[in-house]
Design a protein around this motif. Structure first.
Motif, PDB file in Angstrom:
ATOM      1  N   GLN A   1       0.820  -1.211   0.000  1.00 58.69           N
ATOM      2  CA  GLN A   1       0.000   0.000   0.000  1.00 58.69           C
ATOM      3  C   GLN A   1       0.858   1.267   0.000  1.00 58.69           C
ATOM      4  OE1 GLN A   1      -3.486  -0.041  -0.293  1.00 58.69           O
ATOM      5  NE2 GLN A   1      -2.832  -2.103  -0.824  1.00 58.69           N
ATOM      6  N   LEU A   2       1.923   1.273   0.803  1.00 56.59           N
ATOM      7  CA  LEU A   2       2.801   2.443   0.847  1.00 56.59           C
ATOM      8  C   LEU A   2       3.493   2.650  -0.497  1.00 56.59           C
ATOM      9  CD1 LEU A   2       4.471   2.175   4.379  1.00 56.59           C
ATOM     10  CD2 LEU A   2       2.772   3.846   3.618  1.00 56.59           C
ATOM     11  N   TYR A   3       3.911   1.555  -1.120  1.00 57.28           N
ATOM     12  CA  TYR A   3       4.602   1.671  -2.399  1.00 57.28           C
ATOM     13  C   TYR A   3       3.709   2.322  -3.452  1.00 57.28           C
ATOM     14  CZ  TYR A   3       6.864   0.495  -6.785  1.00 57.28           C
ATOM     15  OH  TYR A   3       7.432   0.579  -8.030  1.00 57.28           O
ATOM     16  N   LEU A   4       2.486   1.840  -3.548  1.00 56.77           N
ATOM     17  CA  LEU A   4       1.571   2.395  -4.542  1.00 56.77           C
ATOM     18  C   LEU A   4       1.280   3.867  -4.266  1.00 56.77           C
ATOM     19  CD1 LEU A   4      -0.959  -0.552  -4.982  1.00 56.77           C
ATOM     20  CD2 LEU A   4       0.869   0.147  -6.536  1.00 56.77           C
ATOM     21  N   THR A   5       1.099   4.210  -2.997  1.00 55.20           N
ATOM     22  CA  THR A   5       0.806   5.606  -2.635  1.00 55.20           C
ATOM     23  C   THR A   5       1.965   6.525  -2.971  1.00 55.20           C
ATOM     24  OG1 THR A   5      -0.610   4.849  -0.817  1.00 55.20           O
ATOM     25  CG2 THR A   5       0.137   7.139  -0.757  1.00 55.20           C
ATOM     26  N   VAL A   6       3.171   6.142  -2.539  1.00 54.99           N
ATOM     27  CA  VAL A   6       4.363   6.956  -2.782  1.00 54.99           C
ATOM     28  C   VAL A   6       4.682   7.013  -4.276  1.00 54.99           C
ATOM     29  CG1 VAL A   6       6.845   7.133  -2.378  1.00 54.99           C
ATOM     30  CG2 VAL A   6       5.320   6.512  -0.495  1.00 54.99           C
ATOM     31  N   LEU A   7       4.538   5.872  -4.952  1.00 57.22           N
ATOM     32  CA  LEU A   7       4.864   5.818  -6.376  1.00 57.22           C
ATOM     33  C   LEU A   7       3.971   6.750  -7.192  1.00 57.22           C
ATOM     34  CD1 LEU A   7       6.326   4.448  -8.794  1.00 57.22           C
ATOM     35  CD2 LEU A   7       4.434   2.821  -8.835  1.00 57.22           C
ATOM     36  N   VAL A   8       2.658   6.643  -6.984  1.00 55.33           N
ATOM     37  CA  VAL A   8       1.727   7.478  -7.742  1.00 55.33           C
ATOM     38  C   VAL A   8       1.993   8.953  -7.478  1.00 55.33           C
ATOM     39  CG1 VAL A   8      -0.693   8.118  -8.014  1.00 55.33           C
ATOM     40  CG2 VAL A   8      -0.069   5.710  -7.896  1.00 55.33           C
ATOM     41  N   ALA A   9       2.194   9.310  -6.200  1.00 53.60           N
ATOM     42  CA  ALA A   9       2.464  10.707  -5.856  1.00 53.60           C
ATOM     43  C   ALA A   9       3.747  11.204  -6.524  1.00 53.60           C
ATOM     44  CB  ALA A   9       2.566  10.851  -4.342  1.00 53.60           C
ATOM     45  N   ARG A  10       4.779  10.372  -6.517  1.00 54.54           N
ATOM     46  CA  ARG A  10       6.055  10.767  -7.111  1.00 54.54           C
ATOM     47  C   ARG A  10       5.952  10.919  -8.624  1.00 54.54           C
ATOM     48  NH1 ARG A  10      10.454  13.781  -6.716  1.00 54.54           N
ATOM     49  NH2 ARG A  10      12.288  12.860  -7.689  1.00 54.54           N
ATOM     50  N   LEU A  11       5.323   9.951  -9.296  1.00 51.58           N
ATOM     51  CA  LEU A  11       5.206  10.004 -10.750  1.00 51.58           C
ATOM     52  C   LEU A  11       4.343  11.187 -11.197  1.00 51.58           C
ATOM     53  CD1 LEU A  11       4.869   6.234 -11.767  1.00 51.58           C
ATOM     54  CD2 LEU A  11       6.901   7.692 -11.805  1.00 51.58           C
ATOM     55  N   VAL A  12       3.263  11.437 -10.464  1.00 44.77           N
ATOM     56  CA  VAL A  12       2.411  12.588 -10.789  1.00 44.77           C
ATOM     57  C   VAL A  12       3.205  13.886 -10.606  1.00 44.77           C
ATOM     58  CG1 VAL A  12       0.392  13.925 -10.078  1.00 44.77           C
ATOM     59  CG2 VAL A  12       0.228  11.432 -10.308  1.00 44.77           C
ATOM     60  N   GLY A  13       3.951  13.969  -9.501  1.00 43.63           N
ATOM     61  CA  GLY A  13       4.775  15.167  -9.249  1.00 43.63           C
ATOM     62  C   GLY A  13       5.807  15.381 -10.337  1.00 43.63           C
ATOM     63  N   LEU A  14       6.474  14.314 -10.766  1.00 46.77           N
ATOM     64  CA  LEU A  14       7.469  14.435 -11.832  1.00 46.77           C
ATOM     65  C   LEU A  14       6.831  14.838 -13.158  1.00 46.77           C
ATOM     66  CD1 LEU A  14       9.735  11.313 -11.114  1.00 46.77           C
ATOM     67  CD2 LEU A  14      10.345  13.721 -10.802  1.00 46.77           C
ATOM     68  N   HIS A  15       5.665  14.269 -13.422  1.00 44.55           N
ATOM     69  CA  HIS A  15       4.975  14.585 -14.675  1.00 44.55           C
ATOM     70  C   HIS A  15       4.572  16.064 -14.711  1.00 44.55           C
ATOM     71  CE1 HIS A  15       2.528  14.039 -18.233  1.00 44.55           C
ATOM     72  NE2 HIS A  15       1.499  14.590 -17.620  1.00 44.55           N
ATOM     73  N   ILE A  16       4.056  16.561 -13.600  1.00 40.79           N
ATOM     74  CA  ILE A  16       3.651  17.968 -13.528  1.00 40.79           C
ATOM     75  C   ILE A  16       4.881  18.879 -13.668  1.00 40.79           C
ATOM     76  CG2 ILE A  16       2.720  19.755 -12.003  1.00 40.79           C
ATOM     77  CD1 ILE A  16       0.863  17.607 -10.843  1.00 40.79           C
ATOM     78  N   ALA A  17       5.975  18.491 -13.002  1.00 41.51           N
ATOM     79  CA  ALA A  17       7.180  19.305 -13.052  1.00 41.51           C
ATOM     80  C   ALA A  17       7.721  19.407 -14.461  1.00 41.51           C
ATOM     81  CB  ALA A  17       8.233  18.726 -12.117  1.00 41.51           C
ATOM     82  N   TYR A  18       7.731  18.301 -15.180  1.00 43.35           N
ATOM     83  CA  TYR A  18       8.303  18.330 -16.527  1.00 43.35           C
ATOM     84  C   TYR A  18       7.334  18.856 -17.574  1.00 43.35           C
ATOM     85  CZ  TYR A  18      12.825  16.300 -15.599  1.00 43.35           C
ATOM     86  OH  TYR A  18      14.119  16.119 -15.161  1.00 43.35           O
ATOM     87  N   THR A  19       6.027  18.825 -17.258  1.00 40.91           N
ATOM     88  CA  THR A  19       5.063  19.414 -18.181  1.00 40.91           C
ATOM     89  C   THR A  19       5.162  20.942 -18.172  1.00 40.91           C
ATOM     90  OG1 THR A  19       3.524  17.571 -17.834  1.00 40.91           O
ATOM     91  CG2 THR A  19       2.603  19.584 -18.730  1.00 40.91           C
ATOM     92  N   LYS A  20       5.483  21.499 -17.008  1.00 37.16           N
ATOM     93  CA  LYS A  20       5.581  22.956 -16.877  1.00 37.16           C
ATOM     94  C   LYS A  20       6.847  23.506 -17.488  1.00 37.16           C
ATOM     95  CE  LYS A  20       2.752  23.350 -12.692  1.00 37.16           C
ATOM     96  NZ  LYS A  20       2.726  23.743 -11.261  1.00 37.16           N
TER      97      LYS A  20
END
Length: 219
Positions: free
Chosen positions: A199-218
């Motif tokens: 559960q922790l892996y999925l939570t941290v992973l999704v948050a990290r990937l979303v954060g990276l995607h937003i950062a590189y989209t901007k």
């Protein structure tokens, strides 16, 4: 042609590992359920493929390449020797312990690649799924190791690796069908730690990937 294939393999090394992990997770239990005479041979083949795919996936780091190779070869080598010379409890425990350490190092290395700063690519997504599958496989060997150290730790039909792989993934995904029951404190502790890890892996992973995607989209 050879150079282009090598370049493709380098660029898609996590996709290759993902395919081999999915092959082990899906095909081996199906063939074993039909009483396929070569099921054990097939399992060894899949584990060998995963060994080389895993080592190749981290081959960009020379130190890790040597460490994983030194850990993986004995674990796989013993598996190929057992059918011809038999096995003792000490050999089984050595194989399982070495495999656990090997999978832990591989999963940790790939996880560091997934979480580090960088664009979210198809390879990064493949790597993140590989980590999830490697964690499930790692815990399967931990369960098998626990069973051999303390017989009777699980209530199950047969102590085959496929049974522990099945139990590991339903625990990691918190499905908890209840057809395999833990009977000892170490087995229960491993089970709930795996469930929390999943559960922790999925939570941290999704948050990290979303954060990276937003950062590189901007950018």
């Amino acid at each position: 042609m050879a150079d282009s294939l090598r370049t493709w393999l380098i660029q898609k090394r996590f996709a290759v590992l993902l395919i081999s992990l999915l092959g082990l997770a899906l095909l081996e239990p199906i063939l074993a359920s039909f009483g396929f005479v070569g099921a054990k041979l097939l399992l060894n083949i899949f584990l060998t493929i995963i060994l080389f795919s895993s080592v190749y996936a981290v081959s960009q780091n020379r130190r890790l390449f040597i460490i994983t190779l030194c850990l993986g070869i004995p674990a796989i080598g013993f598996r190929w020797v057992i059918p011809f010379f038999g096995s003792s409890l000490a050999v089984l425990l050595t194989i399982q312990a070495t495999t656990v350490i090997f999978l832990f190092v591989i999963a940790g290395t790939i996880l560091s690649y997934v979480l580090k700063h960088g664009a979210v690519t198809g390879e990064k997504i493949s790597a993140s799924v590989c980590v999830y599958l490697l964690v499930g496989l790692l815990w399967a060997f931990l369960y098998s190791l626990t069973f051999h150290l303390q017989p009777g730790s699980f209530q199950l039909e047969s102590p085959q690796l496929s049974e522990f792989v099945y139990y590991s993934f339903i625990t990691l995904s918190t499905l908890g069908y209840g057809d395999i029951i833990t009977l000892s404190p170490p087995a229960r502790a491993l089970s709930y730690v795996e469930a929390i890890t999943g559960q922790l892996y999925l939570t941290v992973l999704v948050a990290r990937l979303v954060g990276l995607h937003i950062a590189y989209t901007k950018e």
